[in-house]
Write a protein that holds these residues in place. Structure first.
Motif, PDB file in Angstrom:
ATOM      1  N   THR A  50       1.071  -1.229   0.038  1.00 29.66           N
ATOM      2  CA  THR A  50       0.014   0.026  -0.068  1.00 29.66           C
ATOM      3  C   THR A  50       0.956   1.366  -0.050  1.00 29.66           C
ATOM      4  O   THR A  50       1.541   1.498   0.984  1.00 29.66           O
ATOM      5  CB  THR A  50      -0.882  -0.067   1.156  1.00 29.66           C
ATOM      6  N   PRO A  51       0.843   1.959  -1.289  1.00 28.74           N
ATOM      7  CA  PRO A  51       1.713   3.272  -1.102  1.00 28.74           C
ATOM      8  C   PRO A  51       1.331   4.059  -0.201  1.00 28.74           C
ATOM      9  O   PRO A  51       0.009   4.152   0.214  1.00 28.74           O
ATOM     10  CB  PRO A  51       1.582   3.640  -2.496  1.00 28.74           C
ATOM     11  N   LYS A  52       2.368   5.140   0.481  1.00 30.05           N
ATOM     12  CA  LYS A  52       1.902   5.983   1.134  1.00 30.05           C
ATOM     13  C   LYS A  52       1.024   6.934   0.754  1.00 30.05           C
ATOM     14  O   LYS A  52       1.020   7.187  -0.469  1.00 30.05           O
ATOM     15  CB  LYS A  52       3.079   6.860   1.560  1.00 30.05           C
ATOM     16  N   ARG A  53       0.084   7.485   1.637  1.00 31.04           N
ATOM     17  CA  ARG A  53      -0.910   8.620   1.165  1.00 31.04           C
ATOM     18  C   ARG A  53      -0.157   9.847   1.135  1.00 31.04           C
ATOM     19  O   ARG A  53       0.473  10.354   1.856  1.00 31.04           O
ATOM     20  CB  ARG A  53      -1.855   8.484   2.108  1.00 31.04           C
ATOM     21  N   LYS A  54      -0.499  10.612  -0.027  1.00 29.38           N
ATOM     22  CA  LYS A  54       0.346  11.839  -0.138  1.00 29.38           C
ATOM     23  C   LYS A  54      -0.578  12.994   0.335  1.00 29.38           C
ATOM     24  O   LYS A  54      -2.147  12.809   0.191  1.00 29.38           O
ATOM     25  CB  LYS A  54       0.503  12.163  -1.649  1.00 29.38           C
ATOM     26  N   LYS A  55      -0.325  14.097   0.812  1.00 34.94           N
ATOM     27  CA  LYS A  55      -1.121  15.132   1.087  1.00 34.94           C
ATOM     28  C   LYS A  55      -1.672  15.977  -0.024  1.00 34.94           C
ATOM     29  O   LYS A  55      -0.678  16.443  -0.853  1.00 34.94           O
ATOM     30  CB  LYS A  55      -0.446  16.225   1.991  1.00 34.94           C
ATOM     31  N   GLY A  56      -2.807  16.074  -0.306  1.00 30.62           N
ATOM     32  CA  GLY A  56      -3.191  16.916  -1.539  1.00 30.62           C
ATOM     33  C   GLY A  56      -2.874  18.420  -1.348  1.00 30.62           C
ATOM     34  O   GLY A  56      -2.613  18.869  -0.378  1.00 30.62           O
ATOM     35  N   ALA A  57      -3.209  18.860  -2.431  1.00 28.28           N
ATOM     36  CA  ALA A  57      -3.048  20.487  -2.436  1.00 28.28           C
ATOM     37  C   ALA A  57      -4.255  21.308  -1.581  1.00 28.28           C
ATOM     38  O   ALA A  57      -5.185  20.816  -1.484  1.00 28.28           O
ATOM     39  CB  ALA A  57      -2.999  21.006  -4.031  1.00 28.28           C
ATOM     40  N   THR A  58      -3.571  22.388  -1.248  1.00 28.79           N
ATOM     41  CA  THR A  58      -4.805  23.531  -0.748  1.00 28.79           C
ATOM     42  C   THR A  58      -5.060  24.443  -1.764  1.00 28.79           C
ATOM     43  O   THR A  58      -4.064  24.974  -2.105  1.00 28.79           O
ATOM     44  CB  THR A  58      -4.355  23.865   0.661  1.00 28.79           C
ATOM     45  N   VAL A  59      -6.209  24.930  -2.230  1.00 26.12           N
ATOM     46  CA  VAL A  59      -6.353  25.872  -3.094  1.00 26.12           C
ATOM     47  C   VAL A  59      -7.360  26.815  -2.362  1.00 26.12           C
ATOM     48  O   VAL A  59      -8.354  26.487  -1.820  1.00 26.12           O
ATOM     49  CB  VAL A  59      -6.995  25.285  -4.613  1.00 26.12           C
ATOM     50  N   ARG A  60      -7.064  28.131  -2.619  1.00 26.50           N
ATOM     51  CA  ARG A  60      -7.973  29.062  -1.753  1.00 26.50           C
ATOM     52  C   ARG A  60      -8.821  29.714  -3.320  1.00 26.50           C
ATOM     53  O   ARG A  60      -8.426  30.040  -4.123  1.00 26.50           O
ATOM     54  CB  ARG A  60      -7.345  30.140  -1.321  1.00 26.50           C
ATOM     55  N   ALA A  61     -10.133  29.561  -3.101  1.00 32.50           N
ATOM     56  CA  ALA A  61     -11.274  30.085  -3.845  1.00 32.50           C
ATOM     57  C   ALA A  61     -11.664  31.246  -3.539  1.00 32.50           C
ATOM     58  O   ALA A  61     -12.128  31.507  -2.242  1.00 32.50           O
ATOM     59  CB  ALA A  61     -12.193  28.928  -4.027  1.00 32.50           C
TER      60      ALA A  61
END
Length: 356
Positions: A50-61
């Motif tokens: 099970t590959p490591k879980r990556k942190k997704g991007a944070t976008v300001r809308a």
């Protein structure tokens, strides 16, 4: 298209069958784990990875328009396209709901707030927020003609912060010369309600974030491990001595899991030429050895100096790994591995590379 309709965006999701031509998982896009249905615990030193879980991007809308009530008592005033009956606040709520679904699909965060950027003070407030806590990207959605100066302020601030920006303007809303948006880091959209295009932009920002958290293995004749960073994407590369792979290869036992995988590979063949049982078993040893190496290094993909390796050749494993969206490039071709990883994370499809 009716003004109150927002098109549903499409997305790529994981498949569930074992057909080689199906894509078994989309870990980089959904944030979930890659599934390896053919791997079972007990495959020599290798079990299910099970590959490591990556942190997704944070976008300001941010939504750009003044309150609709500004024009309610001015029947001769022109709010924006399609006219004074346009419900900007209601439209923002629908967009925010769609963005929430989008962030869940992509495994990222899209930060919104109920109020809009209505004037210069609002724009300056948002700029200060961006400077104090920079997100990974900026999403601007403009509903009103005269909000363009506020958008320009925000675009200028994002450029100074080296922050990628997706800028969406609804069809009929004035945008001025598009040349000002034709620059690196800005994805400009003018269209009817088009959540697919916005999601495409979010996917780009999210992919860049995840690339910077990725690790590729380069298996060479090096006498000891070392690391470096690819400068454009920020991908970490770890050089691994070939002897580590060869040692793992020698310890893999041909057990039920390996025999089951051989059967899956050969089971539908009407004829087998020039491939004996020993070759197939060695292909399984290579595959499970590489899976074990990927797991122990917590890596996302690999490439190898693989020519003239005799029974240690990884060709079958590379095919299986790529089919599971794990980059595996021939002949220690790192640019090919970068490209495979980019495609895996961005569009959720395996690439093909052979004999560079």
């Amino acid at each position: 298209m009716k003004n109150d309709r927002i098109r549903n965006s499409t997305h790529i999701g994981p498949a569930s069958c074992l057909d080689r031509r199906d894509f078994l998982a989309v870990a980089g896009i959904t944030g979930g784990a890659v599934a390896f249905p053919w791997l079972k615990a007990g495959a020599g030193e290798s079990g299910e990875q099970t590959p490591k879980r990556k942190k997704g991007a944070t976008v300001r809308a941010a939504f750009l328009y003044p309150p609709s009530e500004t024009f309610s008592d001015n029947p001769d005033g022109w709010w924006s396209w399609p006219g004074n009956e346009f419900d900007a606040e209601g439209r923002q709520k629908k967009y925010m709901a769609a963005l929430k679904e989008m962030e869940n699909r992509l495994g990222m965060k899209i930060v919104t707030e109920n109020r809009s950027v209505a004037n210069n003070n609002d724009a300056q407030r948002l700029i200060r927020e961006l400077e104090e806590s920079p997100p990974d990207g900026l999403l601007l959605i403009m509903f009103y003609n005269n909000s363009l100066p506020h958008a320009d302020l925000l675009l200028e601030a994002a450029e100074k912060l080296n922050m990628p920006t997706v800028f969406f303007i609804g069809l009929g809303v004035k945008h001025g010369s598009v040349n000002r948006y034709r620059r690196p880091g800005v994805y400009f959209i003018q269209s009817l309600d088009n959540l697919e295009a916005i999601e495409y932009g979010m996917r780009m920002v999210n992919t860049r974030k995840r690339l910077g958290q990725s690790l590729l293995l380069s298996i060479t004749e090096a006498d000891k491990p070392r690391e470096g960073i690819e400068q454009f994407f920020g991908i970490k590369v770890r050089v691994v001595p070939f002897s580590r792979y060869a040692d793992r290869f020698g310890k893999i036992k041909i057990d039920d899991a390996a025999r089951d995988l051989i059967k899956k590979i050969t089971g539908k063949a009407t004829e087998i030429r020039g491939v004996n049982r020993e070759s197939l078993e060695n292909a399984m040893r290579a595959h499970f050895a590489l899976i074990d190496l990927l797991r122990s290094e917590n890596a996302d993909g690999l490439t190898m100096n693989c020519l003239r390796r005799g029974m240690l050749k990884p060709c079958v494993s590379f095919s299986l790994l790529n089919g599971s969206l794990i980059p595996a490039a021939c002949e220690n071709d790192l640019p090919a591995a970068y490209t495979q990883l980019l495609g895996h994370l961005f569009i959720g499809r395996p690439g093909f590379q052979h004999n560079p």
